[in-house]
Design an enzyme around this catalytic site. Structure first.
Site, PDB file in Angstrom:
ATOM      1  N   GLY A   1      -1.570   0.861  -4.984  1.00 17.63           N
ATOM      2  CA  GLY A   1      -2.779   0.126  -4.613  1.00 17.63           C
ATOM      3  C   GLY A   1      -4.004   0.730  -5.241  1.00 17.63           C
TER       4      GLY A   1
ATOM      5  CB  CYS B   1      14.817  -6.775   2.630  1.00 15.49           C
ATOM      6  SG  CYS B   1      14.010  -8.396   2.589  1.00 15.49           S
TER       7      CYS B   1
ATOM      8  CG  ASN C   1       3.351   0.168   2.640  1.00 17.16           C
ATOM      9  OD1 ASN C   1       2.943  -0.862   2.104  1.00 17.16           O
ATOM     10  ND2 ASN C   1       4.498   0.721   2.300  1.00 17.16           N
ATOM     11  N   GLY C   2       2.470  -2.462   4.643  1.00 18.62           N
ATOM     12  CA  GLY C   2       3.369  -3.541   5.036  1.00 18.62           C
ATOM     13  C   GLY C   2       2.616  -4.763   5.506  1.00 18.62           C
TER      14      GLY C   2
ATOM     15  CE1 TYR D   1       5.629  -4.143 -11.410  1.00 19.61           C
ATOM     16  CE2 TYR D   1       5.066  -4.275  -9.080  1.00 19.61           C
ATOM     17  CZ  TYR D   1       4.679  -4.211 -10.405  1.00 19.61           C
ATOM     18  OH  TYR D   1       3.360  -4.196 -10.724  1.00 19.61           O
TER      19      TYR D   1
ATOM     20  CG  ASP E   1       9.748  -7.796 -17.494  1.00 21.94           C
ATOM     21  OD1 ASP E   1       9.534  -6.704 -16.921  1.00 21.94           O
ATOM     22  OD2 ASP E   1       8.856  -8.650 -17.677  1.00 21.94           O
TER      23      ASP E   1
ATOM     24  CB  CYS F   1      -0.889   0.021   1.236  1.00 18.04           C
ATOM     25  SG  CYS F   1      -1.779  -1.503   1.499  1.00 18.04           S
TER      26      CYS F   1
ATOM     27  CB  CYS G   1      11.761 -12.191  -2.930  1.00 17.37           C
ATOM     28  SG  CYS G   1      12.076 -10.509  -3.275  1.00 17.37           S
TER      29      CYS G   1
HETATM   30  P1  AMP Z   1       4.993 -12.880 -14.057  1.00 19.35           P
HETATM   31  O1  AMP Z   1       4.148 -12.887 -15.265  1.00 19.35           O
HETATM   32  O2  AMP Z   1       4.278 -13.484 -12.892  1.00 19.35           O
HETATM   33  O3  AMP Z   1       6.360 -13.446 -14.264  1.00 19.35           O
HETATM   34  O4  AMP Z   1       5.180 -11.377 -13.624  1.00 19.35           O
HETATM   35  C1  AMP Z   1       6.266 -10.612 -14.047  1.00 19.35           C
HETATM   36  C2  AMP Z   1       5.840  -9.204 -14.287  1.00 19.35           C
HETATM   37  O5  AMP Z   1       5.109  -8.710 -13.157  1.00 19.35           O
HETATM   38  C3  AMP Z   1       7.023  -8.287 -14.498  1.00 19.35           C
HETATM   39  O6  AMP Z   1       6.873  -7.697 -15.753  1.00 19.35           O
HETATM   40  C4  AMP Z   1       6.946  -7.254 -13.395  1.00 19.35           C
HETATM   41  O7  AMP Z   1       7.000  -5.940 -13.929  1.00 19.35           O
HETATM   42  C5  AMP Z   1       5.627  -7.473 -12.717  1.00 19.35           C
HETATM   43  N1  AMP Z   1       5.752  -7.574 -11.247  1.00 19.35           N
HETATM   44  C6  AMP Z   1       6.835  -7.811 -10.503  1.00 19.35           C
HETATM   45  N2  AMP Z   1       6.551  -7.828  -9.172  1.00 19.35           N
HETATM   46  C7  AMP Z   1       5.223  -7.585  -9.074  1.00 19.35           C
HETATM   47  C8  AMP Z   1       4.310  -7.457  -7.976  1.00 19.35           C
HETATM   48  N3  AMP Z   1       4.735  -7.577  -6.719  1.00 19.35           N
HETATM   49  N4  AMP Z   1       2.996  -7.200  -8.240  1.00 19.35           N
HETATM   50  C9  AMP Z   1       2.568  -7.094  -9.529  1.00 19.35           C
HETATM   51  N5  AMP Z   1       3.392  -7.206 -10.611  1.00 19.35           N
HETATM   52  C10 AMP Z   1       4.698  -7.446 -10.395  1.00 19.35           C
HETATM   53 FE1  SF4 Z   2      11.127  -6.675  -0.612  1.00 16.27          FE
HETATM   54 FE2  SF4 Z   2      11.571  -9.197  -1.342  1.00 16.27          FE
HETATM   55 FE3  SF4 Z   2      12.283  -8.341   1.092  1.00 16.27          FE
HETATM   56 FE4  SF4 Z   2       9.706  -8.596   0.438  1.00 16.27          FE
HETATM   57  S1  SF4 Z   2      11.226 -10.248   0.623  1.00 16.27           S
HETATM   58  S2  SF4 Z   2      10.628  -6.902   1.548  1.00 16.27           S
HETATM   59  S3  SF4 Z   2       9.720  -7.988  -1.725  1.00 16.27           S
HETATM   60  S4  SF4 Z   2      13.096  -7.656  -0.904  1.00 16.27           S
END
Ligand code: AMP
Ligand code: SF4
Length: 469
Positions: A41, A444, A115-116, A255, A358, A15, A447
């Protein structure tokens, strides 16, 4: 890694929050700021304000411009306000979860937004409910309100400090009372929160792009573990813990945030462009043009082109008028080539060897579709370069990066992902390269690494683990 643990994610709250202290027409300013952060959001939004006598609030499902009109803004009187835009996955949708929340209490009414994501919310909620608390929503945010109210005999700041010490996760909270505004950030600084100056007052925002829109001047970030209190004639700061570190979320740069925002003093566009340059150094390939997936990958594509000397081109066009809810073309129409979101520019891509940039691959569906579209339009080669490392673990701190079993890189190596997405070559930026691009060593990056900066209990792990309070 235990997969079942990672399949059980609950609500994500990706958010944006905004606050105004001591500036005329606070709710109007909040409206413009929330509009600037709409990308954080689109599910719902709200504003709570005060004129010093009373709290006023309006919340609704939908976009800021759909939820607020002159009448609603006029009703949110006063020169203090907080506001929120909300993103949520299906589990946490619904009007009850739209923020800010408003609470009436004998010690004083207050409003609250955040947010979080709080990773021990399940334990805390269960314990509070056993002790008689009744929750109005399924949102994590309400937990802080119950914890603060639980200590009604202490000063509000002391109650907030005590409550924050119980919460584990990534969060940025704003609390509004009739005469004060509190801004606070989790002890790892996972979620961003900045302070700006406007006229005789202050503004607080998840992203600095909102400051530029309303003409505010950035002063500084709220620090990890800090509570900043804005009250008549003074701004004070204290820390609810000494156990702090700087672990801003790398996905904010990759992103999530707007390119014109500065997160922890680093411009998002500049960091993405640098990531493109690093990618060109780490994974060069011979090609005719470099294109980016709009919008979040364009800065990295410019960087890759600049570093490699291969021309940047606009090869994909995004439909700006995509709504939140729309009728998806049926499979039959999709097979006939009907596309709502992205379209390749035929004259640019036909016969070309393309480097496609991408920002990330999550499930791999977007990349697979884009590679196919480019080939259908006559691209002779498609080389995919990704401006983040392979995503192998989900986020538990408020960014919806999907569940573990959906993450393509959690189960497939780079060559397998290349085959699935159908491109000619595929490379991801390295962890070190990403750090170099952003210019931060300590972030962080859980992921991409699976190394989370906090414990992960709650819905995720040990549901019976005790939370101390
Ligand atoms: P996917 O089709 O699931 O591989 O999604 C990849 C695409 O989603 C990339 O083009 C990113 O720009 C976008 N993306 C990355 N992280 C997020 C997120 N947390 N929420 C929505 N879109 C995302
Ligand atoms: Fe950000 Fe990934 Fe850490 Fe979540 S796990 S706070 S998306 S770096």
């Amino acid at each position: 890694m235990n997969q079942s643990i990672y399949q059980d994610q609950q609500i994500h709250e990706e958010c944006g929050v905004f606050g105004v202290f001591n500036v005329d027409k606070a709710s109007e300013l909040t409206y413009y700021a929330l509009h600037a952060m709409q990308h954080r959001g689109q599910e719902g939004c709200g504003i709570v304000s005060t004129d010093g006598e009373k709290l006023y609030g309006h919340r609704g499902m939908g976009l800021v411009k759909e939820t607020f009109h002159e009448q609603e803004l006029r009703a949110c009187k006063g020169n203090f306000a907080i506001g929120h835009v909300r993103y949520s996955t299906a589990g946490g949708s619904g009007p009850n979860n739209v923020q800010p929340f408003m609470f009436n209490h004998s010690t004083g009414d207050f409003g609250l937004c955040h947010n979080g994501n709080i990773v021990n919310s399940k334990q805390i909620r269960e314990k509070l409910e056993r002790n008689g608390s009744i929750f109005q929503s399924t949102s994590d945010t309400e937990i802080l309100a119950h914890l603060v109210k639980k200590n009604a005999t202490r000063s509000r700041l002391e109650s907030i400090k005590e409550a924050l010490n119980i919460l584990i996760g990534g969060f940025a909270f704003l609390i509004i009372t009739k005469d004060k505004l509190y801004a606070m950030r989790d002890k790892n600084g996972l979620r961003p929160l900045s302070i700006g100056k406007l006229q005789d007052g202050y503004v607080i925002s998840s992203e600095t792009c909102a400051f530029d829109v309303i003409g505010a001047e950035f002063i500084r970030d709220v620090l990890p573990g800090e509570i900043v209190t804005f009250s008549k004639n003074k701004v004070t700061s204290c820390f609810y813990t000494e156990d702090t570190c700087h672990k801003i979320c790398a996905m904010e740069y990759i992103y999530f945030s707007r390119p014109d925002s500065d997160i922890c003093g680093i411009n998002v566009h500049a960091s993405r462009k640098m990531a493109g340059k690093v990618l060109a150094q780490e994974a060069p390939v011979d090609a005719d043009i470099v294109i980016g997936v709009p919008d979040s990958s364009l800065s990295a594509a410019v960087g890759y082109a600049e570093e490699s000397g291969i021309p940047y081109e606009v090869g994909l066009i995004k439909n700006k008028y995509m709504g939140r809810t729309f009728i998806e073309p049926s499979q039959e129409l999709r097979d006939k080539g009907v596309r709502m979101k992205l379209s390749p520019v035929r004259s640019i891509v036909k016969g070309k060897r393309i480097i496609l940039i991408d920002d990330s691959i999550v499930r791999g569906t977007t990349s697979t579709k884009i590679v196919k579209m480019l080939r259908d339009m006559g691209a002779s080669e498609v080389h995919m370069r990704i401006a983040s490392p392979p995503m192998i673990s989900p986020c538990f701190y408020g960014v919806d990066t999907s569940t573990y079993d959906e993450l393509i890189s959690a189960f497939h190596n780079v060559e397998e992902v290349r085959k699935i997405t159908g491109c000619d070559s595929l490379a991801f930026i390295s962890m070190e390269g990403l750090k170099r691009a952003i210019g931060l060593n300590d972030m962080c990056m859980a992921c991409f690494s699976g190394n989370y900066p906090t414990e992960l209990f709650d819905s995720i792990k040990d549901a019976n683990k005790e939370t101390k309070f």
